[in-house]
Enzyme design. Structure first.
Site, short mmCIF file in Angstrom:
data_model
loop_
_atom_site.label_atom_id
_atom_site.label_comp_id
_atom_site.label_asym_id
_atom_site.label_seq_id
_atom_site.Cartn_x
_atom_site.Cartn_y
_atom_site.Cartn_z
N GLY A 79 -10.06 -10.34 -12.19
CA GLY A 79 -9.02 -11.33 -11.93
C GLY A 79 -8.68 -11.86 -13.35
CG LEU A 129 -2.13 -1.13 1.16
CD1 LEU A 129 -3.05 -1.08 2.30
CD2 LEU A 129 -3.07 -0.85 -0.21
N GLY A 134 -3.30 -12.16 -12.28
CA GLY A 134 -2.84 -12.60 -13.70
C GLY A 134 -3.80 -13.73 -14.03
CB CYS A 184 -4.43 -4.85 0.74
SG CYS A 184 -2.45 -4.90 0.60
N GLY A 199 -6.36 -5.69 -14.52
CA GLY A 199 -5.18 -5.05 -13.76
C GLY A 199 -3.82 -5.68 -14.33
CB THR A 200 -2.00 -8.78 -14.28
OG1 THR A 200 -2.04 -8.87 -12.62
CG2 THR A 200 -0.64 -9.45 -14.60
C1 SIN Z 1 -0.67 -3.76 -2.16
O1 SIN Z 1 -0.46 -2.29 -2.36
O2 SIN Z 1 0.36 -4.33 -1.50
C2 SIN Z 1 -1.47 -4.28 -3.14
C3 SIN Z 1 -2.85 -3.85 -2.77
C4 SIN Z 1 -3.99 -4.64 -2.63
O3 SIN Z 1 -3.65 -5.79 -3.06
O4 SIN Z 1 -5.03 -4.16 -2.47
#
Ligand code: SIN
Length: 304
Positions: free
Chosen positions: A244, A73, A218, A131, A266-267
């Site tokens: 996802g 984070l 991924g 997270c 995302g990925t």
């Molecule tokens: C992170 O900042 O560690 C990832 C954030 C998340 O998975 O929400």
């Protein structure tokens, strides 16, 4: 009339495709590659009350069909974001979704209060209860349905902004957690955040990530996400945003059939920054070829 416009509760999005939190920061960098206004929205990096440097050492590791991250984070803090980045996000002419994280109930409530003061610039709050890379809050709280219901109930009292609760897949029964979010007053759930994983350097016999573990994302996680969306879709009254392993327009459609009203990438966008452009073009073509309103696909799954 064909269309790729969708709705998540009361939030109108011009496309189902949203950039996932942590993969686009606040949009500055990616806006050099393409016009982000083609997107349904952009979810900010997870913000916290105080700025965070994130975890130390190696924080990203590539794996077969995916990657692990243990960023921890890293973010400039919510006040800095409000002062420096929120107006920029709003100027992108796409859905503004602000991802908020915390270590305690008090943190989450303070985050919602601060962001609610700028509600005219925000389309939805994505509450990060998932997270896996921090020692308190987030996944530790979000894996427990009792705490999920309690924290969502408390946040609900602070805002009428849409509350989208981003959940962790690292639980035995995702339905129980999603229902707890709904009972607390959530407007939608985001399924799923990353799976907790580990990769080992066989020479040093130590984990590659200095946090030892990280969140796996991924293409490899897509079947898990699809299963969770499908399961939750059968029991929830509120909408689901799928997330996802999205790499193609077919993946978006698969998530929508499973029950998602919108879908995050995302990925895939980290690997190919302009992939969302290709997916958007392909979605438009798909709806035109099939004379389809994309939102009609949501939840059309028929189980055997
Ligand atoms: C992170 O900042 O560690 C990832 C954030 C998340 O998975 O929400």
């Amino acid at each position: 009339m064909s269309s790729i416009n969708v709705k998540v509760g009361n939030v109108d999005l011009k496309s189902p495709l949203i950039l996932a939190s942590g993969t686009c920061n606040f949009g500055h960098e990616l806006s050099e590659y393409y016009d982000l206004s083609i997107l349904g929205g952009l979810s900010s990096k997870g913000l916290t009350i105080k700025p965070r440097q994130g975890n130390e050492g190696c924080r990203v590791a590539e794996t077969a069909s995916g990657m692990l991250n243990s960023v921890g984070l890293q973010n400039p803090g919510v006040d800095f974001f409000i002062e420096n980045d929120l107006d920029y996000m709003r100027s992108l002419n796409t859905g503004v979704i602000v991802n908020a994280a915390g270590h305690s109930f008090e943190d989450y409530i303070a985050m919602v209060q601060k962001l609610n003061a700028h509600k005219d610039k925000i389309d939805a709050l994505e509450i990060n209860l998932s997270c896996p890379n921090v020692k308190a809050g987030c996944m530790t709280l979000g894996a427990d349905p009792v705490q999920v219901k309690e924290i969502v109930t408390l946040m609900r009292k602070e805002t009428d902004l849409p509350l989208w609760i981003k959940l962790t897949p690292n639980v035995t029964d995702i339905k129980a957690v999603a229902l707890a979010a709904q009972e607390g007053g959530a407007d939608a759930v985001v399924l799923i955040n990353t799976l907790l994983g580990m990769v080992i350097n066989i020479k040093t016999r130590r984990p590659i990530l200095h946090n030892n573990t990280g969140g796996y994302s991924g293409p490899a996680i897509k079947p898990i996400a699809i299963r969770m969306v499908a399961e939750c879709s059968k029991v929830l009254d509120i909408p689901i945003i799928g997330c996802g392993g999205v790499m193609s327009y077919e993946d978006v459609i698969e998530f929508m059939i499973a029950g998602a009203s919108a879908v995050e990438i995302g990925t895939g966008s980290l690997i190919h920054p302009t992939l969302p452009v290709k997916i958007t073009e392909d979605l438009i073509k798909y709806t035109e070829d099939n004379n389809l309103d994309l939102r009609d696909l949501t939840g059309t799954l028929e189980l055997w």
